[in-house]
Design an enzyme around this catalytic site. Structure first.
Site, mmCIF file in Angstrom:
data_model
loop_
_atom_site.group_PDB
_atom_site.id
_atom_site.type_symbol
_atom_site.label_atom_id
_atom_site.label_comp_id
_atom_site.label_asym_id
_atom_site.label_seq_id
_atom_site.Cartn_x
_atom_site.Cartn_y
_atom_site.Cartn_z
ATOM 1 N N PHE A 150 45.633 42.923 30.547
ATOM 2 C CA PHE A 150 46.574 42.398 31.538
ATOM 3 C C PHE A 150 46.130 42.672 32.977
ATOM 4 C CE2 PHE A 150 48.982 42.955 27.642
ATOM 5 C CZ PHE A 150 49.708 41.770 27.560
ATOM 6 N N LEU A 151 44.903 43.171 33.161
ATOM 7 C CA LEU A 151 44.479 43.479 34.529
ATOM 8 C C LEU A 151 44.441 42.224 35.394
ATOM 9 C CD1 LEU A 151 41.348 42.392 35.037
ATOM 10 C CD2 LEU A 151 40.754 44.385 33.702
ATOM 11 N N LYS A 152 44.577 42.423 36.695
ATOM 12 C CA LYS A 152 44.426 41.290 37.612
ATOM 13 C C LYS A 152 43.246 41.549 38.536
ATOM 14 C CE LYS A 152 48.344 42.978 40.348
ATOM 15 N NZ LYS A 152 48.537 44.171 39.511
ATOM 16 N N CYS A 261 42.551 32.444 34.961
ATOM 17 C CA CYS A 261 43.507 32.750 33.883
ATOM 18 C C CYS A 261 44.726 31.818 33.837
ATOM 19 C CB CYS A 261 43.951 34.193 33.985
ATOM 20 S SG CYS A 261 42.603 35.328 33.613
HETATM 21 P P1 NAD Z 1 33.614 36.246 32.647
HETATM 22 O O1 NAD Z 1 33.220 34.845 32.552
HETATM 23 O O2 NAD Z 1 33.661 36.931 33.981
HETATM 24 O O3 NAD Z 1 32.690 37.160 31.716
HETATM 25 C C1 NAD Z 1 32.348 36.831 30.410
HETATM 26 C C2 NAD Z 1 30.994 37.469 30.088
HETATM 27 O O4 NAD Z 1 30.717 37.298 28.702
HETATM 28 C C3 NAD Z 1 29.819 36.822 30.844
HETATM 29 O O5 NAD Z 1 29.084 37.828 31.523
HETATM 30 C C4 NAD Z 1 28.977 36.177 29.743
HETATM 31 O O6 NAD Z 1 27.592 36.203 30.011
HETATM 32 C C5 NAD Z 1 29.323 37.054 28.554
HETATM 33 N N1 NAD Z 1 29.082 36.423 27.252
HETATM 34 C C6 NAD Z 1 29.443 35.185 26.827
HETATM 35 N N2 NAD Z 1 29.027 34.982 25.553
HETATM 36 C C7 NAD Z 1 28.408 36.118 25.169
HETATM 37 C C8 NAD Z 1 27.760 36.525 23.967
HETATM 38 N N3 NAD Z 1 27.676 35.706 22.912
HETATM 39 N N4 NAD Z 1 27.218 37.756 23.922
HETATM 40 C C9 NAD Z 1 27.277 38.588 24.989
HETATM 41 N N5 NAD Z 1 27.884 38.265 26.144
HETATM 42 C C10 NAD Z 1 28.438 37.047 26.233
HETATM 43 O O7 NAD Z 1 35.049 36.339 31.958
HETATM 44 P P2 NAD Z 1 36.263 37.323 32.317
HETATM 45 O O8 NAD Z 1 36.959 36.836 33.531
HETATM 46 O O9 NAD Z 1 35.795 38.737 32.250
HETATM 47 O O10 NAD Z 1 37.236 37.031 31.095
HETATM 48 C C11 NAD Z 1 36.934 37.452 29.792
HETATM 49 C C12 NAD Z 1 38.167 37.243 28.921
HETATM 50 O O11 NAD Z 1 39.224 38.080 29.378
HETATM 51 C C13 NAD Z 1 38.733 35.810 28.940
HETATM 52 O O12 NAD Z 1 39.265 35.528 27.674
HETATM 53 C C14 NAD Z 1 39.854 35.907 29.962
HETATM 54 O O13 NAD Z 1 40.855 34.943 29.749
HETATM 55 C C15 NAD Z 1 40.371 37.294 29.704
HETATM 56 N N6 NAD Z 1 41.032 37.912 30.860
HETATM 57 C C16 NAD Z 1 40.537 37.735 32.111
HETATM 58 C C17 NAD Z 1 41.151 38.363 33.185
HETATM 59 C C18 NAD Z 1 40.620 38.166 34.585
HETATM 60 O O14 NAD Z 1 41.326 38.502 35.524
HETATM 61 N N7 NAD Z 1 39.415 37.653 34.768
HETATM 62 C C19 NAD Z 1 42.268 39.177 32.980
HETATM 63 C C20 NAD Z 1 42.727 39.376 31.697
HETATM 64 C C21 NAD Z 1 42.110 38.741 30.623
#
Ligand code: NAD
Length: 431
Positions: A150-152, A261
């Site tokens: 749930f981080l922002k 998100c």
């Molecule tokens: P992001 O795009 O910043 O990071 C995803 C990372 O995963 C990338 O570095 C990518 O290279 C890596 N990756 C992809 N496929 C891979 C694989 N097969 N093996 C190894 N690494 C792989 O995404 P994010 O913003 O960190 O979000 C990740 C998840 O968390 C999403 O489902 C998102 O909805 C959720 N989420 C995001 C936030 C936010 O604020 N960004 C907050 C809560 C939840």
């Protein structure tokens, strides 16, 4: 505890560094070899306040390591976190291919009992799919847990280290107890660890983001009504906020929600519900209001100028919110494209997002080195992101630098009557 975190984006990196900070032994894995190479040298490809220091410190103390080999990282770890992206498909559904690819890779690498934890935001039923995917590939025992994050962005470390709640979806007491132990230091202030089934955990994340998006669209709608009647949305907001059933958070009108998100999660929730036979009507409206709101600032400019052809517009802020460099689904993208289509020119300044913006706009807009540079010779200033450094500018300096002292404020940063006294023509949202 020994942990592996797969995916070193905004979530995976914070989660990995956060667990390391409490003494766990963490390996962060990413398939992007350049990212891993840079992380090993203490260089981050994203901006998140405090993250670089946290990463560098835990790396120096050897609690945090980086690797592009998932197989090697998995061998020693007890708990394996999946924190890869779940972007939006062409039809609005969450694309689970990264999550399921990782699940398959993990399954092939495990060498004993492991707890596989989905941190990524995933549709209801994904834990079942992860369990099936892993089960097809391994004979070793494993548990699958859904632990939405749930981080922002912009306050990610604080949110992760001091969460409002930790949600654990698990049907297996051994895995539940491991996760409860792992999260115990994060919940010393009394935040609850909520244990539930995987489907409820998965839905909790979507429901929370959809609720927040609804509040944004609701307040934007109220702001638009305020403009019709000369009411002041700040006064209306304060009256609403004083009602304890409503509360003060997330009642600020603006130019619509964006980011990686809210837009995709609202869409995914609508999609997986509709596939199962339910149309989310409130969320349809939330999206419609949001799309219209993104045009609001440009509509105000058009009303004021008539034509934007040849107008020099200074833009303050490009990222989808302050304290991040992330421009995924940022309202600024719609605003910039609309101004350019109407023949305007843009000189933009953002404290962190210029690099991300260059990937999207290239040289179609110009980039200023600071907020005052951006307004030099401008026909108007448009405020798009509410970075703190924009809140108390030197108005007389701005007036002297701008060609015309007009401000279109999409974030309601300034007091309407003060702006009049400062000699600006000032348009904001719902006031
Ligand atoms: P992001 O795009 O910043 O990071 C995803 C990372 O995963 C990338 O570095 C990518 O290279 C890596 N990756 C992809 N496929 C891979 C694989 N097969 N093996 C190894 N690494 C792989 O995404 P994010 O913003 O960190 O979000 C990740 C998840 O968390 C999403 O489902 C998102 O909805 C959720 N989420 C995001 C936030 C936010 O604020 N960004 C907050 C809560 C939840």
């Amino acid at each position: 505890m020994k942990l592996a975190v797969v995916g070193t984006g905004y979530v995976g990196l914070v989660v990995g560094a956060g667990f390391a900070e409490y003494g766990n032994d963490v390996v962060c894995v990413d398939k992007n070899a350049d990212k891993i190479k840079n992380l090993k040298r203490g260089r981050l490809s994203i901006y998140e306040p405090g993250l670089e220091e946290l990463v560098v410190r835990n790396q120096a103390e050897k609690r945090l390591r980086f690797s592009s080999s998932l197989a090697r990282a998995v061998k020693d770890a007890q708990v394996l976190f999946i924190a890869v992206g779940t972007p939006q498909d062409e039809d609005g559904a969450a694309d689970l291919s990264h999550v399921l690819d990782v699940a398959k890779e993990l399954a092939r690498a495990i060498n004993g009992y492991k707890v596989i934890v989905t941190k990524s935001t995933v549709p209801v039923g994904t834990a079942v799919r992860v369990r099936e995917t892993v089960g097809r590939e391994t004979q070793y025992p494993f548990s699958v847990v859904s632990n939405p994050e749930f981080l922002k962005q912009g306050a990610a470390i604080d949110d992760f280290m001091r969460p409002d709640r930790v949600v654990i979806g698990s049907g297996d007491s051994r895995a539940t107890e491991l996760l409860r132990t792992l999260y115990a230091p994060f919940t010393r202030t009394g935040a609850p660890i909520q244990i539930m089934d995987c489907a409820s955990a998965e839905l909790s994340k979507y429901a929370s983001n959809a609720m927040l998006a609804t509040r944004v669209s609701f307040m934007n709608e109220i702001a638009n009504v305020c403009e019709l009647f000369g009411a002041d949305v700040d006064k209306v907001r304060m009256a609403m906020a004083a009602d304890r059933r409503i509360g003060p958070a997330f009642l600020f009108p603006g130019i619509g929600y964006g980011g990686s998100c809210f837009p995709k999660d609202v869409k995914a929730l609508m999609k997986f519900s509709s596939v199962s036979g339910y149309e989310c009507r409130i969320l349809e409206a939330v999206e419609t209001v949001n799309e219209c709101q993104k045009n609001r600032l440009v509509e105000k400019m058009q009303n004021y100028f008539g034509s934007l052809t040849g107008k020099k517009i200074a833009l303050w802020g490009l990222s989808f919110k302050p304290r991040t460099d992330d421009m995924r689904e940022a309202p600024s993208v719609d605003i910039v494209n609309a101004i350019l289509e109407m023949g305007g020119e843009i000189l933009a300044y953002d404290p962190q997002a210029e690099k991300s913006a260059r990937v999207i706009f290239g040289e179609r807009i110009s980039y200023a080195k600071g907020s005052y540079d951006a307004v030099v010779g401008a026909d108007a200033l448009a405020i798009v992101t509410e970075w703190n450094e924009f809140r108390e500018p030197d108005f007389s300096r701005m007036r002297a630098l701008m060609k015309v002292p007009v401000i279109f404020d999409g974030r309601n940063l300034f007091d309407v009557s003060q702006m009049r006294l400062e000699g600006f023509t000032y348009y904001s949202i719902g006031r």
